[in-house]
Design an enzyme around this catalytic site. Structure first.
Site, PDB file in Angstrom:
ATOM      1  N   GLU A  17       1.260  -1.263  -0.158  1.00 25.68           N
ATOM      2  CA  GLU A  17       0.030   0.343   0.083  1.00 25.68           C
ATOM      3  C   GLU A  17       0.602   1.309  -0.050  1.00 25.68           C
ATOM      4  O   GLU A  17       2.049   1.479   0.566  1.00 25.68           O
ATOM      5  CB  GLU A  17      -0.818   0.334   1.340  1.00 25.68           C
ATOM      6  CG  GLU A  17      -1.611   0.915   1.467  1.00 25.68           C
ATOM      7  CD  GLU A  17      -3.180   0.886   2.168  1.00 25.68           C
ATOM      8  OE1 GLU A  17      -3.627  -0.400   1.845  1.00 25.68           O
ATOM      9  OE2 GLU A  17      -2.828   1.747   2.989  1.00 25.68           O
ATOM     10  N   TYR A  49      -6.384   7.191   0.384  1.00 28.66           N
ATOM     11  CA  TYR A  49      -7.752   8.024  -0.461  1.00 28.66           C
ATOM     12  C   TYR A  49      -8.295   8.952   0.870  1.00 28.66           C
ATOM     13  O   TYR A  49      -8.973   8.146   1.422  1.00 28.66           O
ATOM     14  CB  TYR A  49      -8.953   7.428  -0.869  1.00 28.66           C
ATOM     15  CG  TYR A  49      -9.797   8.453  -2.142  1.00 28.66           C
ATOM     16  CD1 TYR A  49      -9.900   8.853  -3.455  1.00 28.66           C
ATOM     17  CD2 TYR A  49     -10.829   9.009  -1.072  1.00 28.66           C
ATOM     18  CE1 TYR A  49     -10.509   9.935  -3.656  1.00 28.66           C
ATOM     19  CE2 TYR A  49     -11.734  10.024  -2.034  1.00 28.66           C
ATOM     20  CZ  TYR A  49     -11.583  10.420  -3.295  1.00 28.66           C
ATOM     21  OH  TYR A  49     -12.386  12.176  -3.596  1.00 28.66           O
ATOM     22  N   HIS A  77      -8.440   3.210  -3.768  1.00 26.37           N
ATOM     23  CA  HIS A  77      -9.156   3.621  -2.440  1.00 26.37           C
ATOM     24  C   HIS A  77     -10.411   4.602  -2.772  1.00 26.37           C
ATOM     25  O   HIS A  77     -10.192   5.336  -3.836  1.00 26.37           O
ATOM     26  CB  HIS A  77      -8.297   3.664  -0.631  1.00 26.37           C
ATOM     27  CG  HIS A  77      -7.591   2.502  -0.756  1.00 26.37           C
ATOM     28  ND1 HIS A  77      -7.182   2.429   0.665  1.00 26.37           N
ATOM     29  CD2 HIS A  77      -7.819   2.121  -1.085  1.00 26.37           C
ATOM     30  CE1 HIS A  77      -6.266   1.471   0.664  1.00 26.37           C
ATOM     31  NE2 HIS A  77      -6.378   1.114  -0.627  1.00 26.37           N
ATOM     32  N   ARG A 107     -16.314   4.435   3.863  1.00 28.28           N
ATOM     33  CA  ARG A 107     -16.781   4.974   3.545  1.00 28.28           C
ATOM     34  C   ARG A 107     -16.048   6.283   4.560  1.00 28.28           C
ATOM     35  O   ARG A 107     -16.239   7.029   4.273  1.00 28.28           O
ATOM     36  CB  ARG A 107     -17.881   5.358   5.003  1.00 28.28           C
ATOM     37  CG  ARG A 107     -18.842   6.122   5.885  1.00 28.28           C
ATOM     38  CD  ARG A 107     -18.944   6.126   6.556  1.00 28.28           C
ATOM     39  NE  ARG A 107     -17.800   5.737   8.112  1.00 28.28           N
ATOM     40  CZ  ARG A 107     -17.770   5.792   9.324  1.00 28.28           C
ATOM     41  NH1 ARG A 107     -19.578   5.350   9.705  1.00 28.28           N
ATOM     42  NH2 ARG A 107     -17.167   5.210  10.206  1.00 28.28           N
ATOM     43  N   ASP A 109     -13.514   7.380   7.728  1.00 25.39           N
ATOM     44  CA  ASP A 109     -13.596   8.056   9.396  1.00 25.39           C
ATOM     45  C   ASP A 109     -14.175   9.385   9.168  1.00 25.39           C
ATOM     46  O   ASP A 109     -14.203  10.393   8.594  1.00 25.39           O
ATOM     47  CB  ASP A 109     -12.504   8.594   9.683  1.00 25.39           C
ATOM     48  CG  ASP A 109     -11.815   6.820  10.754  1.00 25.39           C
ATOM     49  OD1 ASP A 109     -12.352   6.255  10.522  1.00 25.39           O
ATOM     50  OD2 ASP A 109     -10.666   6.477  10.798  1.00 25.39           O
TER      51      ASP A 109
END
Ligand code: FAD
Length: 286
Positions: A17, A49, A77, A107, A109
């Site tokens: 990543e 992202y 992402h 979603r 945070d």
């Protein structure tokens, strides 16, 4: 190539990543780090992202450069907590134009000031919209072997994971964990609940003791005594901590592969040397 097809081969896979730059002036250094990681020939690379929009600008760009210049599949992402449907469609359009076939639907945070767009409450709604936008995209989602911090309990969290799978996600990647038994128990529970999509294990090589202690407190991640001893002993010595953190992550990965958890995703955090050392230690295993 679609990640679901890579995972369907049933062979051990290693992926890494990277996170995109916040500002244009660090774009080059992030790109350089990403290209070095790509040279390790991972099964795929993911690009994060920013939920608040800050680091979201360059996700598609970095993901598409890795794919085009290095020939490595990417997973872009995408978060929705601060986005409208229109913005989501715009980013999906950019992905499509750039040839990105894999998206991790999140979603994000909830921002500290509580301000969020109203179009999305949960990642399952984003997954539904991505499917509507382009059925052929391969969609991943996040899952939490120790339960997500906001969820009432682990059972409820698994029910919500089920909703993401029902909405059309093709595979899931776990939050980091430091005790493999937690993942084995979780796999048993989700399989029992009829969730059969591939699960990619997210592994964090800890190279900064202070940072990880804070992150774990926030996310509720369990730190086993064996791990705590490493942090206590080497936390003040960055080089030793890095060496011990990489060794711990590598041991975790070997144990996972030995137990037939084939998809391994390393949170390599733009650190090519860390990724390279892990890759090297697994040279005969992968
Ligand atoms: P959701 O699946 O929507 O779940 C959020 C919470 O809502 C959970 O507690 C869930 O149980 C609950 N819930 C879901 N559906 C319902 C429902 N119908 N009713 C009631 N409750 C419900 N963050 C970023 O900002 N950028 C990234 O690039 C990023 N990458 C990540 C990659 C991985 C592999 C992981 C594990 C996390 C990543 N995150 C990232 C963090 C993630 O955005 C946060 O953990 C976020 O708080 C939850 O995102 P989610 O997609 O899991 O949300």
């Amino acid at each position: 190539m679609k990640i679901k097809d890579i995972l369907a081969k049933g062979q051990p896979t290693l992926s890494f990543e990277v996170f995109p730059p916040k500002e244009a002036d660090s774009y080059k250094s992030v790109e350089e780090a990403a290209f070095k990681i790509a040279q390790l020939n991972p099964a795929f690379m993911s690009v994060t992202y920013g939920a608040g929009g800050g680091t979201s600008r360059y996700t598609v760009g970095i993901a598409s450069e890795i794919q085009k210049k290095c020939g490595v599949n990417t997973l872009a992402h995408l978060t929705c907590v601060s986005s409208t449907r229109e913005e989501v469609r715009r980013v999906l359009g950019e992905m499509k134009e750039s040839g990105i076939e894999n998206v991790l639907a999140l979603r994000g945070d909830i921002p500290k000031d509580g301000r969020r767009a109203e179009d999305y409450q949960y990642a399952s709604q984003l997954i539904y919209d991505i499917k509507q936008f382009d059925e052929s995209l391969c969609i991943g989602a996040a899952c939490y072997p120790e339960g997500h911090v906001e969820s009432a309990n682990k059972t409820a969290d698994i029910e919500h994971l089920r909703e993401k799978v029902d909405a059309g996600c093709d595979f899931v990647t776990t939050q980091m964990f430091f005790d493999n038994n937690i993942l084995y128990n979780y796999l048993y529970r989700i399989r029992e609940r009829g969730i059969t999509v591939p699960v990619v294990a997210g592994i964090m090589p800890v190279t900064n003791a202070k940072q990880i202690t804070r992150i774990c407190q926030m996310s509720g991640t369990y730190l086993p005594a064996r791990f705590k001893a490493i942090v206590d002993r080497f936390g003040d010595n960055p080089a030793a901590m890095k060496q011990a953190g990489i060794a711990y992550a590598t041991e975790q990965i070997i144990d996972l592969i030995a137990n037939h958890v084939n998809g391994i995703h390393v949170y390599s955090m733009n650190k090519p040397d860390v990724a390279a050392q892990i890759r090297q230690s697994l040279s005969e295993i992968l």
